[in-house]
Structure formats: C-alpha cells, structure tokens
Write a protein that holds these residues in place. Structure first.
Motif, PDB file in Angstrom:
ATOM      1  N   THR B  14       0.820  -1.221   0.000  1.00  0.00           N
ATOM      2  CA  THR B  14       0.000   0.000   0.000  1.00  0.00           C
ATOM      3  C   THR B  14       0.847   1.261   0.000  1.00  0.00           C
ATOM      4  O   THR B  14       0.544   2.231  -0.684  1.00  0.00           O
ATOM      5  CB  THR B  14      -0.933   0.014   1.223  1.00  0.00           C
ATOM      6  N   CYS B  15       1.956   1.233   0.752  1.00  0.00           N
ATOM      7  CA  CYS B  15       2.782   2.438   0.817  1.00  0.00           C
ATOM      8  C   CYS B  15       3.372   2.754  -0.550  1.00  0.00           C
ATOM      9  O   CYS B  15       3.446   3.911  -0.961  1.00  0.00           O
ATOM     10  CB  CYS B  15       3.874   2.279   1.866  1.00  0.00           C
ATOM     11  N   ALA B  18       0.590   4.106  -2.685  1.00  0.00           N
ATOM     12  CA  ALA B  18       0.280   5.486  -2.292  1.00  0.00           C
ATOM     13  C   ALA B  18       1.297   6.459  -2.867  1.00  0.00           C
ATOM     14  O   ALA B  18       0.997   7.612  -3.145  1.00  0.00           O
ATOM     15  CB  ALA B  18       0.247   5.605  -0.773  1.00  0.00           C
ATOM     16  N   CYS B  48       9.973   3.311   3.046  1.00  0.00           N
ATOM     17  CA  CYS B  48       8.763   3.992   2.582  1.00  0.00           C
ATOM     18  C   CYS B  48       9.037   5.423   2.146  1.00  0.00           C
ATOM     19  O   CYS B  48       8.340   5.972   1.314  1.00  0.00           O
ATOM     20  CB  CYS B  48       7.708   3.984   3.666  1.00  0.00           C
TER      21      CYS B  48
END
Ligand SMILES: Cc1cc2nc3c(=O)[nH]c(=O)nc-3n(C[C@H](O)[C@H](O)[C@H](O)COP(=O)(O)O)c2cc1C
Ligand code: FES
Lengths: 181, 598
Positions: B14-15, B18, B48
């Motif tokens: 997800t990171c 995103a 991240c």
C-alpha cells in the motif's frame, strides 16, 4: 448510483435490492456470528445500510433487528445515509496529524464543498475522517475510492479533486450515450 | 528456462501504491512488452520514504535499487539500464556507482522477520516455498509433538508483539491444557495504533508467513480453526490474505490432513468495522461473535473461555510471523538476539518528522538515538529532535534527553512509556506536546466503548481541559486536575484502553511541564501550533506581491495589489496555514496572538 460492487453478487443490488439482501444473508448462513459480515456486505453492495435494509436482513437471518441496530450504531464503519459518487477518507492518524491532516481536510472541504462526515450538495463527494490508513511514512494520506494517495499538499488535493470531477463527468457522459443508444 | 538477464521488482504494498508505484509498474509493463526482462511484484522493503521503489537484478548477481520514481523514470531505466546496460546513477539509491548514504538505513537494522519483505512475491506461494516457506510447519508436523513446539517457543523467549509482551508459550500452553474439544487461534490484525503499520506491511509483503505461524500455533494448542481479525482499512492485505489462503489450500498446507498428518485446519477472515477497542482481546471476541465490541472482565481468560465459549489463543500478526522463523532456525538463533528479558527483534513503524521513515527491524535493546539518527537519518525538518512517541494512544512520549534508553519492554516501562505494538513517531521542536496529548485524548474519548464510567466520562473531561489549555483558557490548577483524573481513570477502567489512555498526558506533563505552563500562564504555544494562540502576518519586506497566497486563502482574508506587499485581515484568518505552504519567499510569519491576555 450503484456503489462499486465488491461482493460478486449474482443479483444487482440496484435492480433487485430485496433479492440481493437475501443472497447476502444466505451466503453467511452457515457462519457462526454472521451479523457483522452480513451488514458489511450490505454496505458494500448499497454504499450504506438503511433501516429498511436492517428490517429485511433481520427477517431473512432471524437476527433481531435491535441487535443489528446495536451493531451499526456501535461500529464507525457503518453509514446510515447514502454516500456521494466518490468517497474520500482523510487519515487523521498520529503521523498524519503531525504532518498537517487538518489542513488536508480543510482544503478538501473547500474544494469539494462537502463537510467532514458529509456529502457535497452536488452528490459528487463524501468526506470521512479515519484513523491511520497504514501509510504513515507518506503522511498526510487520503484514500479516494479505496486508492491510497500519499505525500499530499493542499495543491495536490486541488488537482486530485479536479481530476476526479472530470472523470466523473466523463463517466456520466458515457452513461448518457449508452442510454440514448 | 534460461534465467532472464534482468529482473525488475516493483514494490507494490500500500505504501508503494500510495507513492505512485502502480503507475510505475504499468509503465514498465508497457515498455517491456515482448522483452525477455522479467517484471515482478514484491512487497515493502521498508524504505517507505523513497517510494515508489524498484529493484533491478542482473543475471550476474548485481542489484540496483531505484527510488522515488515517476512513470517517466521507469522509461529511463528501461532505455538506459535494461537496454544499454548503464544504470541510471541519478535515480539510484543502492548499487554500484551510486552515492553512498542510503545503505545505513538497512545496514544498521537486523532484518529477520522482514527478510522476505521486498524480496518475494507475496501473491505467489512458490516464491515463499522456494526460500524455505512452510518448512517450519513441516518440521512441526512431521517431527515434533505439540508439547515440543510449545517448548521450542518457550526457549526462544518470544513475547507477544501486540503490546503487552506476554510470553507466547504460556498463552499457548494454557490454551492447550484448557478443557474443550473445539479450540481456536486468532490472529489479531486490528492494528489500532493510529500511526503504526507493521502488521499491514507484513501481511501485504509476506502473507504466507503469518498463515504458517497460525498453522503452527493451531497445531501446538490443538485448534482446528483460526480467524484473522483484520482492519477494514487494509483492503490490499485482506485481498492478499484471501489469495494466500486459497493457495495454501491448493498446495495442501491448509485444509484436511495437512502434509499427510492428522492435523486439519481452516482459516476464516473477519473484517473489523472501525472500532479501536476491538483490538483488545475480549472485545475482539465479542466482535467476531457478531456483537458490539465491549471488553469483558477477565478471568475467565480467552485461553479458558474464548471464542464461542471455547479455549482461544489470541496472538498478534508479528508474534505469529516470528513463529516459522523460530521453528526454521531454532530457538537458540532467535534468543541469541535481544536483551535478557526481551528476546529477538522488534519491528517498528518509523514515522513523523524523520528523514527516513519506514518499516524497520532492530534487535531488542537498540537505543532510541540509534533508531532516530543512524537508521532514520535524523529529523526531516532540520529542526532539533524533541521526542519520540511509542505505543500510540496507550503509550508515552520520551524526550530527546532520554534518547539513550534501550528499546525493550522493561526499560521503556521504567520511564513511563511502553513498547506498544511498534508505532514510533518522531517529533521535532515544531510539535506542540499539549496538542499531541490532546490529539490522543480526542482519539481515546471517541473510541471508549462507554462501558466504564471513568473511561467514558474521564477521558472526555481530560479532553475538555486540554482543549481549553490549547485555547488559551487554561487555569492554574488544570495540570494538577489532569494528573488526578489520570490516576482515577487508570484504576477505574476494566480494559487496557482506559487503563492506558492517560499515558500520553501523564508523560507529556512529566517531561514537558514547562510547555503546559507556557500555555496556561503566558497563553503562549512554544511550538506555535495552537491556533488560538497564534497570529499570521505578512512580512512586508519579503513579500513580492506574487498573489499566490491570496489565491490559496479559503476565506479571502489576504488582499493586496499585484507586485505589492499583501496583508492578512486577521478577523477573517482561520490559521489554516495554506498561505504559508504556498509562499515561496518565507514572507508569512507566525507570532503569538496578543489578543489572548496572560
Ligand atoms: C484498547 C486495546 C487495543 C489493542 N489493539 C491491539 C491491536 O490492534 N493489535 C494487537 O495485536 N493487539 C492489540 N491489543 C492487545 C490485545 O488485547 C492482545 O493482548 C494481543 O493481541 C495479544 O497478542 P500477543 O500476545 O501476540 O501480543 C490491544 C489492547 C487494548 C487494550
Ligand atoms: S497516520 Fe495516516 S497513514 Fe498512518
């Protein structure tokens, strides 16, 4: 508008809501403690849960309607009002708070004309505040219809909202062409 | 099949997504159509702060890591690196030819639990079995009794990673010994701390290891079914879990008579519905049973009377993911890391005002300073380091002056903080500690289930007091009232939510009392964060009259003619800060609000 259907229902929730609820209840029949999954599936098929839907779900499942009410009022996930065409969730977790989530919510309210927890008058956008979307190193973060966007600034918000408006206008037009034909 | 000359791995947790990784992946897909390059997906390697991340592996074994890529950068990598064999140096983070610096992020860590994250394809079970996946399960089922598995976990020293640090083997043994035919194992993936993402990353990047941990736990305690209780805010993790379950079933790791043994096991997924308190084990049980998630009194403990009345062991995601590692490498290898009381490693979600925020893993006992400065690369804003917050709404703020505190269960407890589940928020001088305390109380007062009066009413009262302090309406006695209330809430609450809710307030008062006093006595916010106590002004000398800020201002409070200094009409200003963000000349200043009288 039909909410994005992630349930693989055989029946269209829009055209045959009653049967859709029946199918959902049946699917969870064999489970122990099925109330919450049933309500989650209803919400994901319809976008929200209405008192009428609770009545139907209760009839089909045998779970008292009071119990279903007690669940939807307890858990933050459940909405009792329909949502707009696009759902934006703004993260207000700790990292996002430190990174200025308040500013992001403010500019979203300004750009979409929806209040936090509400829907814009044109029905295009609903805004929700949530806690931590799990992308804290990219704070501040929002999700737009489940797609996560990070490292946001008020400027980027402006762009995202504009693009989403354009896209939904285009979709509406495409639908219009279909029905005309 | 000959090994491809190049393999390209795109981090699609997800990171990454995103940060734009899906678009980068799509661009690679287009550009590599028909080529022999193998394009693969992987999870999160933890950096991240550099998302989207792409790794290029050459057949000869050389590896290159690229970061912060745009879709156009992907094209450059295809053209220059993959077609012409020249790595794109200016986009490179790690690998031959790049400027050193970034490697310390990984080098200073000890990645055992996270070793697969960013290496394997979480959506492909073969990618997991190829590096020893499910071997821990096989060893347990074929060569060990359940008692021996529990003994192995005891010797490893593994303690629960969900926050409280309860010895895992004890929980398993009690559940095993409890009377009952049906038993359950529950994986707690509710990850409620609003600033933590360890469990999400593990579930998205190394999904099968969590399943394998559940299976081994199930075998050890004599359970035939398990539930994963996971936050609905993690759709990708949920999707990958479902996929992993069906793959494990197809491969014979899940289902009836697993690997030819007598052990059968099923796994169900239950999505949370947005209630923090449901991370608490007894509330979680209520939620799976389809009720309001209200904690209940213990005993009976879940190990005796848990899900649907049956003995149940509830374990955190990270705890369970550790289990296959221990079974695979042996308890000694695991317990050789860490401190006397806290064995092994701990994963932290490093975020806040930190240069290199991401997912890190360190041996227990590593100091806070080492995490912040060596691994995290220091403060992102360049301002002085002020504090870290661990344990989220249940935890505490640790001031920079205690930066040499080792991170282990006991040392953190001693200074009033807790290990927590692994959220580690870094704060700089621009962070107002009263605002941070108020933030957490806003959270806990909203999330209190309402059962205990002290938790429900007490957190509301504390929040009110904090609110008025940040409004410049604090009274001299307020800090003392907060401390008194805190003690009452702690002793008058049934579950951990209320018992720990005052911690953020207590620790900020303990270490940053002067900030509270500045707010109360001088109506002054040293960090210049509290809106009621500040005022915005345009510095007439620096303002070039570019009109950018005036166009940004949502209330139209800024006026002026083009190319001339602008001004802010204070009565209309809501101090949202949009103007500061837009100004390229640092012409907008924040000062104390003279209207709130001390
Ligand atoms: C209010 C509250 C919230 C909690 N949230 C979580 C959570 O999100 N994840 C988790 O693993 N444990 C959480 N816990 C701890 C659990 O009750 C439980 O101790 C833990 O899941 C046990 O697993 P472990 O022994 O592997 O740590 C929470 C506890 C409380 C009091
Ligand atoms: S705090 Fe916003 S994503 Fe975690």
């Amino acid at each position: 508008m039909e909410h994005k259907n992630m349930n693989n229902l055989k029946i269209s929730a829009k055209e045959q809501p009653l049967f859709a609820i029946m199918e959902i209840v049946q699917r969870h029949q064999a489970e122990q403690g099925p109330a919450i999954p049933i309500l989650q599936d209803i919400q994901s098929a319809f976008g929200y849960v209405s008192p009428q839907m609770l009545e139907r779900a209760s009839e089909f499942s045998g779970i008292p309607v009071s119990e279903l009410y007690s669940i939807v009022t307890f858990y933050a996930q459940f909405r009792m009002e329909p949502i707009g065409e696009n759902l934006i969730q703004v993260c207000h977790g700790t990292a996002c708070h430190l990174a200025g989530a308040e500013k992001i919510t403010e500019s979203l309210q300004f750009e979409t004309k929806a209040s936090a927890g509400g829907t814009s008058p044109d029905g295009k956008f609903s805004l929700e505040k949530v806690a931590c979307l799990g992308c804290c190193s990219l704070a501040p973060v929002i999700t737009l219809n489940e797609e996560t966007n990070g490292r946001l600034t008020p400027d980027k918000i402006k762009k995202i909202v504009k693009e989403t408006r354009k896209l939904s206008a285009k979709n509406a037009e495409a639908m219009g062409v279909c029905t005309d034909a | 099949m000959p090994e491809p000359e190049y393999r390209v791995k795109v981090g699609l947790a997800t990171c990454g997504i995103a940060g734009g990784a899906a678009k980068v992946y799509a661009r690679f897909q287009d550009a590599l159509k028909g080529s022999a390059v193998s394009l693969e997906r992987t999870g999160c390697i933890g950096m991240c702060y550099n998302e989207p991340l792409v790794e290029v592996l050459e057949a000869g074994g050389k590896r290159y890591l690229y970061g912060k890529l745009t879709p156009d950068d992907a094209l450059r990598i295809v053209e220059e690196h993959l077609k012409q064999g020249r790595p794109v140096i200016d986009l490179l983070l790690l690998g031959e030819g790049c400027t050193p610096g970034e490697e310390t992020f990984l080098d200073k860590q000890k990645r055992i639990l996270l070793k697969n994250c960013g290496l394997i394809d979480p959506e492909n079970i073969e990618s997991y079995t190829a590096i020893g996946g499910y071997e821990g399960l096989r060893a347990a089922l074929t060569a060990m009794t359940p008692g021996e598995v529990i003994e192995e976990i005891r010797r490893s020293g593994l303690r629960g990673r969900g926050g409280a640090g309860f010895p895992t083997h004890t929980k398993w043994r009690l559940t095993r010994e409890a009377a009952g035919v049906q038993k359950y194992i529950i994986c707690n993936a509710d990850e409620g701390d609003p600033g933590a993402f360890m469990d999400r990353s593990i579930l998205e990047s190394d999904t099968h290891s969590v399943l394998e941990g559940m299976l081994i736990a199930g075998y050890a305690i004599g359970a035939s079914a398990g539930y994963v209780y996971i936050r609905a805010e993690y759709p990708l993790a949920i999707r990958r879990l479902k996929l992993a379950i069906s793959q494990a079933e197809a491969s014979g790791f899940l289902g009836e008579r697993i690997l030819g043994s007598d052990f059968s096991f099923k796994v169900f997924i239950r999505e949370g519905a947005g209630a923090f308190v449901c991370g608490e084990e007894t509330a979680l049980l209520m939620s799976i049973e389809g009720k309001r998630g209200m904690p209940r009194f213990r005993p009976p403990f879940p190990a005796q009377k848990g899900l649907f009345g049956s003995p149940t062991s509830i374990n955190n995601v990270e705890t369970l993911a550790n289990v296959p590692r221990i079974m695979h490498q042996g308890a000694e290898a695991y317990s050789s890391l860490g401190t006397e009381e806290s064995k092994g490693t701990k994963v932290f979600a490093l975020a806040g005002k930190i240069r290199r925020g991401g997912l890190i893993e360190i041996p227990m006992g590593t100091t806070i300073n080492k995490i912040v400065f060596e691994i995290g690369g220091g403060i992102s804003t360049g301002k002085p380091f002020k504090a870290v917050q661990t344990g989220g709404p249940s935890g505490g703020c640790i001031p920079a002056s205690l930066g040499d505190t080792p991170v282990d269960y006991e040392s953190l407890k001693k200074i009033g903080a807790i290990m927590g589940s692994g959220g580690l928020l870094v704060m700089d001088e621009e962070t107002c500690m009263v605002d941070v305390a108020k933030y957490f109380l806003t959270f806990t007062k909203d999330e209190s289930c309402g059962k205990c009066t002290f938790c429900r009413a007490g957190t509301n009262q504390m929040h009110k007091i904090l609110e008025r302090i940040t409004q410049g309406e604090g009274r001299e006695e307020d800090v003392q009232i907060l401390v008194d209330l805190a003690e009452k809430i702690k002793s008058g609450s049934l579950c951990g939510l209320g018992q720990t809710a005052p911690n953020p307030v207590l620790t900020t008062i303990q270490f940053f009392r002067d900030e509270y006093e500045a707010h109360v006595r001088e109506k002054y916010c040293p960090a210049k964060k509290c809106k009621a106590l500040i005022e915005y002004k345009i510095d007439r000398d620096s303002c070039t009259g570019c009109t950018l800020c005036a166009r940004q201002c949502p209330t139209g409070a800024i006026s002026g003619t083009k190319k001339e200094a602008h001004s802010i009409q204070l009565s209309a200003c809501i101090r949202c800060g949009l103007c500061i963000n837009s100004c390229k000349f640092e012409a907008i200043l924040i000062s104390s609000n003279p209207k709130v009288k001390a």
